[in-house]
Structures are given as C-alpha cells and as structure tokens.
Design a protein around this motif. Structure first.
Motif, PDB file in Angstrom:
ATOM      1  N   ASN A 155      -3.632   0.924  -4.055  1.00 55.40           N
ATOM      2  CA  ASN A 155      -2.852  -0.701  -3.665  1.00 55.40           C
ATOM      3  C   ASN A 155      -1.991  -0.555  -5.077  1.00 55.40           C
ATOM      4  O   ASN A 155      -1.859   0.121  -6.077  1.00 55.40           O
ATOM      5  N   ILE A 203       0.963  -0.883   0.064  1.00 58.24           N
ATOM      6  CA  ILE A 203       0.200  -0.045   0.047  1.00 58.24           C
ATOM      7  C   ILE A 203       1.007   1.496  -0.179  1.00 58.24           C
ATOM      8  O   ILE A 203       1.970   1.556   0.300  1.00 58.24           O
ATOM      9  N   GLU A 209       1.349   5.179  -1.561  1.00 55.53           N
ATOM     10  CA  GLU A 209       0.170   7.030  -0.336  1.00 55.53           C
ATOM     11  C   GLU A 209       0.371   7.809  -1.602  1.00 55.53           C
ATOM     12  O   GLU A 209       1.568   7.766  -2.192  1.00 55.53           O
ATOM     13  N   SER A 243       6.336   4.817  -1.363  1.00 59.64           N
ATOM     14  CA  SER A 243       5.703   3.793  -0.666  1.00 59.64           C
ATOM     15  C   SER A 243       7.039   3.067  -0.064  1.00 59.64           C
ATOM     16  O   SER A 243       8.078   2.509  -0.608  1.00 59.64           O
ATOM     17  N   VAL A 269      -6.176  -1.285  -0.110  1.00 59.98           N
ATOM     18  CA  VAL A 269      -7.430  -0.408   0.705  1.00 59.98           C
ATOM     19  C   VAL A 269      -8.435  -1.014   0.933  1.00 59.98           C
ATOM     20  O   VAL A 269      -9.469   0.153   1.076  1.00 59.98           O
ATOM     21  N   THR A 284      -3.719  10.592  -0.175  1.00 58.92           N
ATOM     22  CA  THR A 284      -4.548   8.876  -0.326  1.00 58.92           C
ATOM     23  C   THR A 284      -4.412   7.320  -0.700  1.00 58.92           C
ATOM     24  O   THR A 284      -3.021   7.419  -1.087  1.00 58.92           O
ATOM     25  N   ALA A 285      -4.208   6.744  -0.567  1.00 58.42           N
ATOM     26  CA  ALA A 285      -4.028   5.276   0.090  1.00 58.42           C
ATOM     27  C   ALA A 285      -3.701   4.574  -1.667  1.00 58.42           C
ATOM     28  O   ALA A 285      -5.345   4.756  -1.777  1.00 58.42           O
ATOM     29  N   SER A 319     -10.460   0.045   4.033  1.00 62.77           N
ATOM     30  CA  SER A 319     -10.848   1.283   4.142  1.00 62.77           C
ATOM     31  C   SER A 319     -12.357   1.788   4.143  1.00 62.77           C
ATOM     32  O   SER A 319     -12.502   2.839   4.315  1.00 62.77           O
TER      33      SER A 319
END
Length: 220
Positions: free
Chosen positions: A83, A9, A11, A28, A169, A80-81, A172
C-alpha cells in the motif's frame, strides 16, 4: 504525517542488502509522481520511508535495522505488493485518522470470512499493543486507516468493505499473514499523560496497567 487512505498499490522492484540494513526500490504505475520530491515521505505498507532517489514511476529508500526488526519489511521480496500513500499537505482531506507512519509492531491475521458483501477479519496484536486497541477506535493496518469493530483480549475484529478489499493489499490477506500495526497516536500520548511524573522515571515507559489506573482513580 498521513491519513491512512491508500492512494495506490505498488510493488517491491528490488531489495538490496547494504552492510546490515536494506535499500528498497518501490514501483507503482498508478501513484501520481509529479509532486514527489527528494526527501519526501511515502508510507509503504504503513512504514514512513524517505525518498532518497527516483526511478521512472517509483522511488528508492533506505531501511534501518530498527525498522527491519519492527516491521514486515524483513519478509518482503521482489514483487511483494504494498500500500502507498504520499504525505499529507495542508490542503489534504483527513479522510482517515492521523497516522505517523511509525509502525509499533506486527500483528497476524487469525481468520477471514464473508459478512454479506464485506469480509470480517480477526487479527492478533502483540500483547504489548493490545491495551491501545479499543472498540470503535482507529487502527492502522499496513498503512490503511480502519475502525475496530470488536476486541477480545489481544484479538480484534475488522469489517472490510469491498472498496477497501479492491484497492489495498488487504484483499490478499489470509490466516497467518503478518501485517504492520500502528495504534492510535492519541492512545500513546494519553498513556504518558496519565503516568504524570512517573513518566520521567527510568523503566516506567510501558507500565500502564489496570492496577495503576485503579490506584490513580481512573477505574472503580
């Protein structure tokens, strides 16, 4: 090409608007970067992005207007996170399914509820994509390869196990979350093959209907 097995993950470190499109910086600390080279593809929430430059533990990519229109990138902000998955190699294990990184459209989370140690999600697909989503078929959600548990019209169910909740993600998500969808590439090619010579005619790209299938002997 990708497998839909998320490796890390990351961001969004920055978003820079450039003459109508966007330049993204993705960070990352957990993705191994030693084998990533300039021009390599990295699936970012299921969107195949090309690395045009690097930062320490991250990469920079340009995003076209078409990609902005079709994906959730238009809603991303700093922090924002996302994949992440590096492109597969001939030595890679194909643990998920064949994923192109070419997002077909956006879906929306309708509900989320506990199901023993897993969680059950209902998502709504655009009506134009619903025909490609099948019971026990494969679908890619924000780059994650998943199995469809049930289908009811344009609503489909996913059962997400704890490992996937913890390492993507998806953990979430809540009702209203928009996600990137990529349908099974085999379904897209099958549609074109079933159309036969009609596929070469203008305006027939997406006219695979029940009546068409019945007319050509695929339904009784």
């Amino acid at each position: 090409m990708f497998t839909g097995i998320i490796q890390a993950i990351g961001e969004i470190a920055s978003i820079e608007k450039r003459s109508g499109d966007v330049r993204l910086t993705v960070f990352s600390s957990s993705l191994p970067w030693d084998d990533v080279e300039l021009g390599d593809s990295i699936a970012t929430n299921g969107v195949c992005l090309t690395a045009v430059a690097f930062i320490p533990q991250g990469f920079i990519a340009d995003v076209s207007v078409e990609t902005l229109d079709l994906t959730t990138i238009k809603h991303w902000q700093k922090g924002t996170a996302v994949n992440l998955e590096k492109a597969l190699t001939p030595q890679s294990r194909l643990g998920g399914h064949i994923v192109s990184g070419h997002v077909d459209g956006m879906g929306e989370v309708v509900s989320r509820e506990k199901d023993a140690r897993s969680e059950r999600f209902k998502l709504r697909a655009p009506k134009s994509l619903a025909k490609y989503i099948a019971h026990k078929g494969s679908i890619t959600i924000d780059g994650t390869s998943l199995t469809v548990n049930e289908v009811d019209g344009d609503i489909f169910d996913l059962n997400i196990v704890p490992h996937t909740l913890d390492h993507t993600v998806i953990g979430s998500y809540s009702p209203g979350t928009q996600v990137n969808l990529e349908v099974d590439v085999i379904a897209r090619y099958l549609e074109r093959l079933l159309m036969g010579d009609k596929a070469a005619e203008s305006g027939t790209a997406s006219q695979m209907t029940e009546s068409f299938l019945a007319q050509h002997g695929y339904l009784k």
